[in-house]
Structure formats: C-alpha cells, structure tokens
Design a protein around this motif. Structure first.
Motif, PDB file in Angstrom:
ATOM      1  N   VAL A 160       9.970   8.245   4.536  1.00 18.16           N
ATOM      2  CA  VAL A 160       9.041   8.271   3.401  1.00 18.16           C
ATOM      3  C   VAL A 160       9.846   8.218   2.107  1.00 18.16           C
ATOM      4  O   VAL A 160      10.807   8.977   1.922  1.00 18.16           O
ATOM      5  CB  VAL A 160       8.168   9.546   3.408  1.00 18.16           C
ATOM      6  CG1 VAL A 160       7.177   9.520   2.254  1.00 18.16           C
ATOM      7  CG2 VAL A 160       7.442   9.690   4.729  1.00 18.16           C
ATOM      8  N   HIS A 161       9.462   7.307   1.221  1.00 23.17           N
ATOM      9  CA  HIS A 161      10.066   7.227  -0.105  1.00 23.17           C
ATOM     10  C   HIS A 161       9.208   8.013  -1.089  1.00 23.17           C
ATOM     11  O   HIS A 161       7.992   8.129  -0.915  1.00 23.17           O
ATOM     12  CB  HIS A 161      10.175   5.769  -0.552  1.00 23.17           C
ATOM     13  CG  HIS A 161      10.951   5.573  -1.818  1.00 23.17           C
ATOM     14  ND1 HIS A 161      10.352   5.526  -3.055  1.00 23.17           N
ATOM     15  CD2 HIS A 161      12.282   5.440  -2.023  1.00 23.17           C
ATOM     16  CE1 HIS A 161      11.270   5.355  -3.989  1.00 23.17           C
ATOM     17  NE2 HIS A 161      12.455   5.304  -3.396  1.00 23.17           N
TER      18      HIS A 161
ATOM     19  N   SER B 137       8.066   7.275  -3.787  1.00 25.75           N
ATOM     20  CA  SER B 137       7.023   6.471  -4.431  1.00 25.75           C
ATOM     21  C   SER B 137       5.723   6.465  -3.637  1.00 25.75           C
ATOM     22  O   SER B 137       4.674   6.085  -4.161  1.00 25.75           O
ATOM     23  CB  SER B 137       7.512   5.027  -4.584  1.00 25.75           C
ATOM     24  OG  SER B 137       7.711   4.442  -3.303  1.00 25.75           O
ATOM     25  N   GLY B 138       5.803   6.863  -2.365  1.00 26.94           N
ATOM     26  CA  GLY B 138       4.629   6.822  -1.498  1.00 26.94           C
ATOM     27  C   GLY B 138       4.734   5.800  -0.387  1.00 26.94           C
ATOM     28  O   GLY B 138       3.902   5.787   0.535  1.00 26.94           O
ATOM     29  N   LEU B 139       5.739   4.932  -0.434  1.00 26.14           N
ATOM     30  CA  LEU B 139       5.953   3.975   0.641  1.00 26.14           C
ATOM     31  C   LEU B 139       6.473   4.688   1.882  1.00 26.14           C
ATOM     32  O   LEU B 139       7.256   5.637   1.784  1.00 26.14           O
ATOM     33  CB  LEU B 139       6.953   2.903   0.211  1.00 26.14           C
ATOM     34  CG  LEU B 139       6.482   1.931  -0.873  1.00 26.14           C
ATOM     35  CD1 LEU B 139       7.663   1.100  -1.380  1.00 26.14           C
ATOM     36  CD2 LEU B 139       5.385   1.017  -0.338  1.00 26.14           C
ATOM     37  N   TYR B 140       6.058   4.241   3.065  1.00 24.00           N
ATOM     38  CA  TYR B 140       6.550   4.863   4.286  1.00 24.00           C
ATOM     39  C   TYR B 140       6.641   3.842   5.426  1.00 24.00           C
ATOM     40  O   TYR B 140       5.932   2.826   5.450  1.00 24.00           O
ATOM     41  CB  TYR B 140       5.666   6.045   4.705  1.00 24.00           C
ATOM     42  CG  TYR B 140       4.236   5.694   5.028  1.00 24.00           C
ATOM     43  CD1 TYR B 140       3.863   5.281   6.305  1.00 24.00           C
ATOM     44  CD2 TYR B 140       3.232   5.797   4.060  1.00 24.00           C
ATOM     45  CE1 TYR B 140       2.550   4.964   6.611  1.00 24.00           C
ATOM     46  CE2 TYR B 140       1.916   5.493   4.356  1.00 24.00           C
ATOM     47  CZ  TYR B 140       1.578   5.072   5.630  1.00 24.00           C
ATOM     48  OH  TYR B 140       0.277   4.754   5.924  1.00 24.00           O
TER      49      TYR B 140
ATOM     50  N   GLY C 207       3.166   1.680   5.307  1.00 23.11           N
ATOM     51  CA  GLY C 207       2.083   1.688   4.349  1.00 23.11           C
ATOM     52  C   GLY C 207       2.486   2.310   3.025  1.00 23.11           C
ATOM     53  O   GLY C 207       3.664   2.570   2.761  1.00 23.11           O
ATOM     54  N   TYR C 208       1.484   2.543   2.225  1.00 23.13           N
ATOM     55  CA  TYR C 208       1.683   3.099   0.882  1.00 23.13           C
ATOM     56  C   TYR C 208       0.609   4.144   0.638  1.00 23.13           C
ATOM     57  O   TYR C 208      -0.589   3.889   0.790  1.00 23.13           O
ATOM     58  CB  TYR C 208       1.588   1.972  -0.152  1.00 23.13           C
ATOM     59  CG  TYR C 208       1.784   2.413  -1.582  1.00 23.13           C
ATOM     60  CD1 TYR C 208       2.861   3.226  -1.963  1.00 23.13           C
ATOM     61  CD2 TYR C 208       0.898   2.002  -2.573  1.00 23.13           C
ATOM     62  CE1 TYR C 208       3.047   3.611  -3.273  1.00 23.13           C
ATOM     63  CE2 TYR C 208       1.066   2.372  -3.899  1.00 23.13           C
ATOM     64  CZ  TYR C 208       2.150   3.184  -4.239  1.00 23.13           C
ATOM     65  OH  TYR C 208       2.325   3.570  -5.547  1.00 23.13           O
ATOM     66  N   ARG C 209       1.033   5.333   0.285  1.00 18.18           N
ATOM     67  CA  ARG C 209       0.131   6.451   0.030  1.00 18.18           C
ATOM     68  C   ARG C 209       0.270   6.866  -1.433  1.00 18.18           C
ATOM     69  O   ARG C 209       1.383   7.089  -1.918  1.00 18.18           O
ATOM     70  CB  ARG C 209       0.478   7.620   0.957  1.00 18.18           C
ATOM     71  CG  ARG C 209      -0.487   8.777   0.898  1.00 18.18           C
ATOM     72  CD  ARG C 209      -0.043   9.915   1.789  1.00 18.18           C
ATOM     73  NE  ARG C 209      -0.096   9.576   3.207  1.00 18.18           N
ATOM     74  CZ  ARG C 209       0.956   9.450   3.994  1.00 18.18           C
ATOM     75  NH1 ARG C 209       2.178   9.641   3.510  1.00 18.18           N
ATOM     76  NH2 ARG C 209       0.804   9.148   5.265  1.00 18.18           N
ATOM     77  N   PHE C 210      -0.862   6.981  -2.154  1.00 16.57           N
ATOM     78  CA  PHE C 210      -0.796   7.286  -3.580  1.00 16.57           C
ATOM     79  C   PHE C 210      -2.055   8.011  -4.023  1.00 16.57           C
ATOM     80  O   PHE C 210      -3.119   7.882  -3.412  1.00 16.57           O
ATOM     81  CB  PHE C 210      -0.609   6.005  -4.404  1.00 16.57           C
ATOM     82  CG  PHE C 210      -1.676   4.971  -4.172  1.00 16.57           C
ATOM     83  CD1 PHE C 210      -2.750   4.843  -5.046  1.00 16.57           C
ATOM     84  CD2 PHE C 210      -1.605   4.113  -3.078  1.00 16.57           C
ATOM     85  CE1 PHE C 210      -3.735   3.900  -4.836  1.00 16.57           C
ATOM     86  CE2 PHE C 210      -2.587   3.154  -2.858  1.00 16.57           C
ATOM     87  CZ  PHE C 210      -3.654   3.050  -3.736  1.00 16.57           C
TER      88      PHE C 210
ATOM     89  N   ASP D   6      -4.505   5.904   1.300  1.00 22.50           N
ATOM     90  CA  ASP D   6      -3.452   5.470   2.211  1.00 22.50           C
ATOM     91  C   ASP D   6      -3.798   4.092   2.748  1.00 22.50           C
ATOM     92  O   ASP D   6      -4.833   3.921   3.403  1.00 22.50           O
ATOM     93  CB  ASP D   6      -3.327   6.491   3.357  1.00 22.50           C
ATOM     94  CG  ASP D   6      -2.195   6.167   4.320  1.00 22.50           C
ATOM     95  OD1 ASP D   6      -1.382   5.272   4.004  1.00 22.50           O
ATOM     96  OD2 ASP D   6      -2.118   6.815   5.375  1.00 22.50           O
TER      97      ASP D   6
ATOM     98  N   GLY E 129      -2.258   0.680   4.934  1.00 18.64           N
ATOM     99  CA  GLY E 129      -1.136   0.300   5.777  1.00 18.64           C
ATOM    100  C   GLY E 129      -1.534  -0.541   6.967  1.00 18.64           C
ATOM    101  O   GLY E 129      -2.686  -0.980   7.105  1.00 18.64           O
TER     102      GLY E 129
END
Length: 280
Positions: free
Chosen positions: A71-72, A74-77, A103-106, A115, A117
């Motif tokens: 997991v980054h 920024s929300g990217l995983y 995906g991307y979680r924000f 979320d 992805g």
C-alpha cells in the motif's frame, strides 16, 4: 443449523480480554489501509473450509491460505493471495487459486472512503470439462472490476465480471454445474453486491455481519444470496474467527462430485467455519 448456532454462542462466551480483533484476510477485501508512505504486509491463515461468496471451494475440507499486500500512502495498492482449492471443483489443475489485485482507495468526504480496483482469480492448469475426464480447454480464470465504499463500521462493494464468470458459457454450462442448463451464451457482466457491518462487542471481540447477492448474467438459476455471521478475537498475535456461513443457492446446481462422479457434496449449504490467521 441448531448445533452451529450453539457452537457460535459457545465461542462468543469463551472470547474475553485482549485487544480489538480483526477478521481473517479476505481476497475481496483489498489491501489494508496505509500507515506510512510505503507499507508491505503479509498474512497467513488456516481454515476448516474455504468459502467464496458462501460456496465451498475445497469440497468442505480445510484450506491453507497466504497473501502479500503493498500500500502506498497515496491510496494505491497491489496484492496477491493464494489458497488451495478442490480438484473436484476446478478440474485438471494444480488445486490452487491465485488472486492478483490492485486499486486506489481515497476519501470522498469526512469518514467516507471510495475504493476502485480490479481483481483476477486464476487457477493454474485448471480447465473446465465438457464430460467426465474430457477437458474443454476453457479456463476458470475470472476478472472482476469493482467499486466499494466504506464509512465507519459499514462497507459495500459491487464487483462486475469483465470475463465469463469463472468460465461459464454456452460450451461449459451443462457439465460445469452438473445440470442441463440451457446454453445461454457467455456470462460476462455477472455482478456481486457485498454488504458488511461490524460491531465492537468489547473485551476484544468483534461481531461481523455480511450479506451478498450474486446475479449471474444469462443464467439466472445460478443466482443466489449468501450470508455470514462471525465472531473474531486476537490471541497472542493470532486472529481466531468462527463464522456461520450459508446461501440460498439451488442445491441441485451447487453440488460437486469426485473424479468418478460419486460422493456429491452440496457446497452452498449452511456450515460453521473456524479459521486462524496472522498478519505480519
């Protein structure tokens, strides 16, 4: 059913003290939330049965499971997860499910997270049969795109298949589900809605509730609702979970036999699943 409920109540009485529990890793849950710019976590688990959307993937036998998540901040995983599965359900293969997701979680509002992805399910070497022992060449591979939302203890997620749903099409329909299903074409666009709510019961015990609905495109007889009621608690770094899981799936369609076509087991019936897992 009655015995399962009594067992679940007994486990609840046994769980006391310690810190807040988390449920065992779930490939459909995505990666954990980031606590630093770069977060790498792993998980390992044992379960008395592997249920996917309420349906046993292991012929109602135990499973060994493991995963890795990045997991980054920024929300990217990105993540991967594996489990053994039954060769009776996934013919001609290595008895392995291998998932890859990202995906991307924000945040879209205070305490509300979106979320987005995709998740690919692969079964190395496995091919669907057109008759006992006769492989079609069709893979069970399935790719979902999903959108989820969470706020507090509630989460919802809609997954839509971008491929035929686990290989289901006009060629494989009859034998794959042990029934003379009409050859209605492909099943791309099948959808699964996943709703969850968790309750902190105190003393380190978490109650999880889930209901899901699968809609199989062109094969409505295979659509069903599943549910789960679980209790979880952490013991010395290990998360122990007991769950009552069931579906209203048609029993004649969701049953699996061995290679000889015998000992058919209904894989969507209500059952109690005990699991133990560790995240590191």
């Amino acid at each position: 059913m009655k015995k399962d409920l009594l067992l679940l109540i007994a486990i609840a009485a046994m769980l006391s003290g310690a810190a807040r529990a988390q449920t065992a890793p779930d490939p459909e849950a995505g990666a954990p939330a980031a606590t630093a710019e770069h977060t790498l976590t792993g998980n390992l688990g044992l379960a008395s049965d592997y249920r996917f959307r309420g349906i046993s993937q292991t012929y109602r036998r135990p499973a060994v499971q493991a995963g890795l998540d990045y997991v980054h901040g920024s929300g990217l995983y990105l993540g991967t997860w594996m489990s053994n599965v039954s060769g009776n359900s996934y013919n001609n293969g290595a008895g392995l499910e291998w998932d890859l997701y990202g995906g991307y979680r924000f945040a879209i509002a205070p305490d509300v997270t979106l979320d987005l992805g995709t998740l690919a399910y692969a079964y190395p070497g496995a091919r669907l049969n057109s008759a006992p022992g006769v492989a079609t060449g069709e893979k069970y591979t399935n790719v979902d795109v999903y959108a989820g939302i969470s706020t507090g203890a509630f989460s919802a997620r809609l997954s839509v298949s971008a491929t035929d749903y686990f290989g289901l099409n006009g060629t494989t329909a009859g034998y794959a589900y042990f029934s003379a299903l009409p050859a209605a074409g492909g099943s791309r666009g099948s959808a699964y809605l996943d709703l969850n709510y968790g309750f902190d019961l105190g003393a380190g015990v978490t109650l999880g509730t889930h209901v899901g609905r699968l809609a199989v495109r062109h094969y409505g007889a295979l659509s069903y609702t599943d549910y789960k009621l679980s209790l979880a608690r952490e013991f010395h770094g290990l998360t122990v979970t007991g769950a009552l899981i069931g579906t209203d799936a048609r029993r004649d369609l969701y049953q699996v036999a061995n290679a000889a076509g015998q000992d058919a087991r209904r894989v969507g019936t209500t059952g109690f699943v005990l699991s133990i897992g560790k995240t590191f």
